[in-house]
Design a protein around this motif. Structure first.
Motif, mmCIF file in Angstrom:
data_model
loop_
_atom_site.group_PDB
_atom_site.id
_atom_site.type_symbol
_atom_site.label_atom_id
_atom_site.label_comp_id
_atom_site.label_asym_id
_atom_site.label_seq_id
_atom_site.Cartn_x
_atom_site.Cartn_y
_atom_site.Cartn_z
ATOM 1 N N VAL A 276 0.843 -1.194 0.000
ATOM 2 C CA VAL A 276 0.000 0.000 0.000
ATOM 3 C C VAL A 276 0.882 1.250 0.000
ATOM 4 O O VAL A 276 1.888 1.287 0.699
ATOM 5 C CB VAL A 276 -0.908 0.034 1.246
ATOM 6 N N ASP A 277 0.527 2.233 -0.766
ATOM 7 C CA ASP A 277 1.111 3.582 -0.837
ATOM 8 C C ASP A 277 1.253 4.050 -2.278
ATOM 9 O O ASP A 277 0.694 5.051 -2.658
ATOM 10 C CB ASP A 277 2.484 3.691 -0.153
ATOM 11 N N ALA A 278 2.076 3.336 -3.067
ATOM 12 C CA ALA A 278 2.364 3.726 -4.450
ATOM 13 C C ALA A 278 3.296 4.924 -4.527
ATOM 14 O O ALA A 278 3.114 5.824 -5.355
ATOM 15 C CB ALA A 278 1.088 3.989 -5.246
ATOM 16 N N VAL A 279 4.333 4.951 -3.659
ATOM 17 C CA VAL A 279 5.387 5.958 -3.790
ATOM 18 C C VAL A 279 6.318 5.526 -4.928
ATOM 19 O O VAL A 279 6.243 4.386 -5.403
ATOM 20 C CB VAL A 279 6.185 6.123 -2.482
ATOM 21 N N LYS A 280 7.191 6.408 -5.347
ATOM 22 C CA LYS A 280 8.018 6.129 -6.534
ATOM 23 C C LYS A 280 8.831 4.843 -6.421
ATOM 24 O O LYS A 280 8.902 4.053 -7.362
ATOM 25 C CB LYS A 280 8.953 7.307 -6.813
ATOM 26 N N PHE A 293 1.009 -5.980 -6.860
ATOM 27 C CA PHE A 293 -0.182 -5.133 -6.780
ATOM 28 C C PHE A 293 0.023 -4.081 -5.692
ATOM 29 O O PHE A 293 0.454 -4.394 -4.583
ATOM 30 C CB PHE A 293 -1.407 -5.992 -6.445
ATOM 31 N N ILE A 294 -0.274 -2.805 -6.041
ATOM 32 C CA ILE A 294 -0.144 -1.707 -5.077
ATOM 33 C C ILE A 294 -1.476 -0.965 -4.964
ATOM 34 O O ILE A 294 -2.078 -0.599 -5.971
ATOM 35 C CB ILE A 294 0.950 -0.699 -5.487
ATOM 36 N N VAL A 295 -1.898 -0.751 -3.734
ATOM 37 C CA VAL A 295 -3.071 0.068 -3.460
ATOM 38 C C VAL A 295 -2.570 1.480 -3.144
ATOM 39 O O VAL A 295 -1.753 1.660 -2.250
ATOM 40 C CB VAL A 295 -3.864 -0.488 -2.263
ATOM 41 N N GLU A 296 -3.050 2.460 -3.885
ATOM 42 C CA GLU A 296 -2.571 3.828 -3.702
ATOM 43 C C GLU A 296 -3.093 4.447 -2.407
ATOM 44 O O GLU A 296 -4.253 4.280 -2.032
ATOM 45 C CB GLU A 296 -3.012 4.703 -4.880
ATOM 46 N N CYS A 297 -2.208 5.175 -1.737
ATOM 47 C CA CYS A 297 -2.568 6.022 -0.601
ATOM 48 C C CYS A 297 -1.896 7.363 -0.861
ATOM 49 O O CYS A 297 -0.688 7.495 -0.701
ATOM 50 C CB CYS A 297 -2.089 5.405 0.720
ATOM 51 N N ASN A 298 -2.664 8.334 -1.281
ATOM 52 C CA ASN A 298 -2.111 9.608 -1.756
ATOM 53 C C ASN A 298 -1.615 10.477 -0.596
ATOM 54 O O ASN A 298 -2.402 10.858 0.271
ATOM 55 C CB ASN A 298 -3.193 10.353 -2.540
ATOM 56 N N PRO A 299 -0.318 10.828 -0.558
ATOM 57 C CA PRO A 299 0.210 11.650 0.532
ATOM 58 C C PRO A 299 0.060 13.154 0.317
ATOM 59 O O PRO A 299 0.296 13.941 1.229
ATOM 60 C CB PRO A 299 1.703 11.282 0.530
ATOM 61 N N LEU A 300 -0.338 13.569 -0.893
ATOM 62 C CA LEU A 300 -0.346 14.996 -1.224
ATOM 63 C C LEU A 300 -1.615 15.669 -0.706
ATOM 64 O O LEU A 300 -2.460 16.150 -1.468
ATOM 65 C CB LEU A 300 -0.199 15.175 -2.742
ATOM 66 N N LEU A 301 -1.724 15.733 0.620
ATOM 67 C CA LEU A 301 -2.920 16.264 1.272
ATOM 68 C C LEU A 301 -2.840 17.766 1.536
ATOM 69 O O LEU A 301 -3.817 18.360 2.004
ATOM 70 C CB LEU A 301 -3.148 15.540 2.608
#
Length: 343
Positions: A276-280, A293-301
């Motif tokens: 989980v995350d989907a960082v570079k 498989f990666i589940v995105e967790c967007n950090p750009l809040l």
């Protein structure tokens, strides 16, 4: 003499209007102290009142991962762009540091407090102190388990349970026709944290419908690459037949990949990996076929948080729960998305 008195009064009134007009012009132009920001962004509009410079106190969990670093930068950059004064504190993954920071923000009489809680429990006392001081609180990225929801205005962040469900659904689809048991090991996030609790809950919720999917070991890796490697090494020694690794974030998955390769196995092939995350770095590993498989967790809040802060200061109604929009990536999808990845 009466006529001259009237003319003098007219001249005096005209002069007074010119002075008032000049003051209004200076106010409308903004001053260096608040970069010309006005409530609701209505600078120069008729009837708009210039807002004071907003001071935001923000307490970050720490710098345990690439995700967290991207999250911090987004908040710092967005506060600067908004013209806010940001009081920033790094809790270094310790709740006592975070509570101390929140109390410092209260003493400094900031306009709004925002923080990403290290763990879910133990916040009621300090949140009541903020409420008594009249300082609104915004939760970002992580929730608290307080039953008194009046202690904070809103929670802005991902749906961690749904992230776990997405991970579990992909796995269930891959092994829907499995004839033998599929052995899964789980690298959990920081014990007691919302993402660790919720990602575990959502994952188990989905895979429980398939009795062939079995979690044979589960242990915290504290969301760090080093701990992820260390725990995966222990998993490999204790379990000779691991089919799947479910890591609560990319950094732990990347550490686990090092351990898997050191054991002479191929990540993504001998052991399927979900994270989980989907960082570079995680997306690169997925592009290389090492993460399946990666589940995105967007950090750009940052931009969303600054909008919430402005709305709170302006007295506008804010939704009690604001969920960020996110997606998922297979190895092929990660390869396509990687060149334009911002974090």
């Amino acid at each position: 003499m009466k006529r001259l008195g009237k003319m003098g009064a007219v001249l005096a009134l005209s002069l007074s209007m010119m002075i008032v007009g000049a003051c209004g012009s200076n106010s409308g132009g903004g001053d260096a102290g608040n970069n010309g920001n006005t409530a609701g962004g209505n600078a120069g509009s008729s009837g708009a009142k210039p807002s004071k410079s907003i001071t935001l106190g923000f307490s970050q969990v720490g710098a345990e991962s690439g995700w967290r670093s991207a999250n911090t930068k987004s908040i710092q950059d967005s506060a600067k762009d908004a013209g806010y004064t940001l009081k920033f504190s790094d809790a270094q993954q310790k709740q006592e540091n975070q509570i101390k920071a929140l109390r410092s923000f209260i003493q400094q009489k900031v306009d709004v407090i925002a923080f990403s809680p290290v763990v879910e429990s133990g916040w009621d006392t300090v949140l009541k102190e903020a409420k008594d001081a009249g300082i609104p609180v915004v939760l970002t990225d992580r929730a608290v388990d307080s039953k008194d929801t009046s202690l904070y205005v809103t929670f802005l962040g991902s749906d961690f349970v749904e992230e776990g469900r997405k991970a579990g659904q992909w796995l269930s689809d891959q092994y829907k026709d499995a004839a033998e048991d599929i052995n899964i090991v789980e690298l959990q996030g920081t014990t007691g944290s919302a993402p660790a609790n919720d990602r575990m809950q959502g994952f188990k919720e989905v895979i429980s419908s398939n009795p062939k999917l079995k979690i044979v070991a589960s242990q915290t890796g504290d969301f760090t690459r080093a701990k992820g490697k260390e725990v995966m090494q222990a998993f490999l020694k204790a379990h000779k037949d691991i089919d799947v690794l479910y890591a609560h974030n990319d950094d732990m998955a990347l550490g686990a990949i090092q351990a898997i390769e050191a054991a002479g196995l191929k990540p993504g092939e001998d052991i399927k990996i979900i994270s989980v995350d989907a960082v570079k770095d995680g997306m690169q590993a997925a592009s290389d076929g090492k993460i399946n498989f990666i589940v995105e967790c967007n950090p750009l809040l940052g931009p969303q948080l600054m909008k919430v802060v402005q709305d709170v200061v302006d007295g506008k109604t804010v939704e009690a729960r604001i969920v960020t929009e996110e997606t998922t990536f297979t190895s092929e999808q990660a390869k396509e998305a990687l060149p334009s990845r911002q974090y």
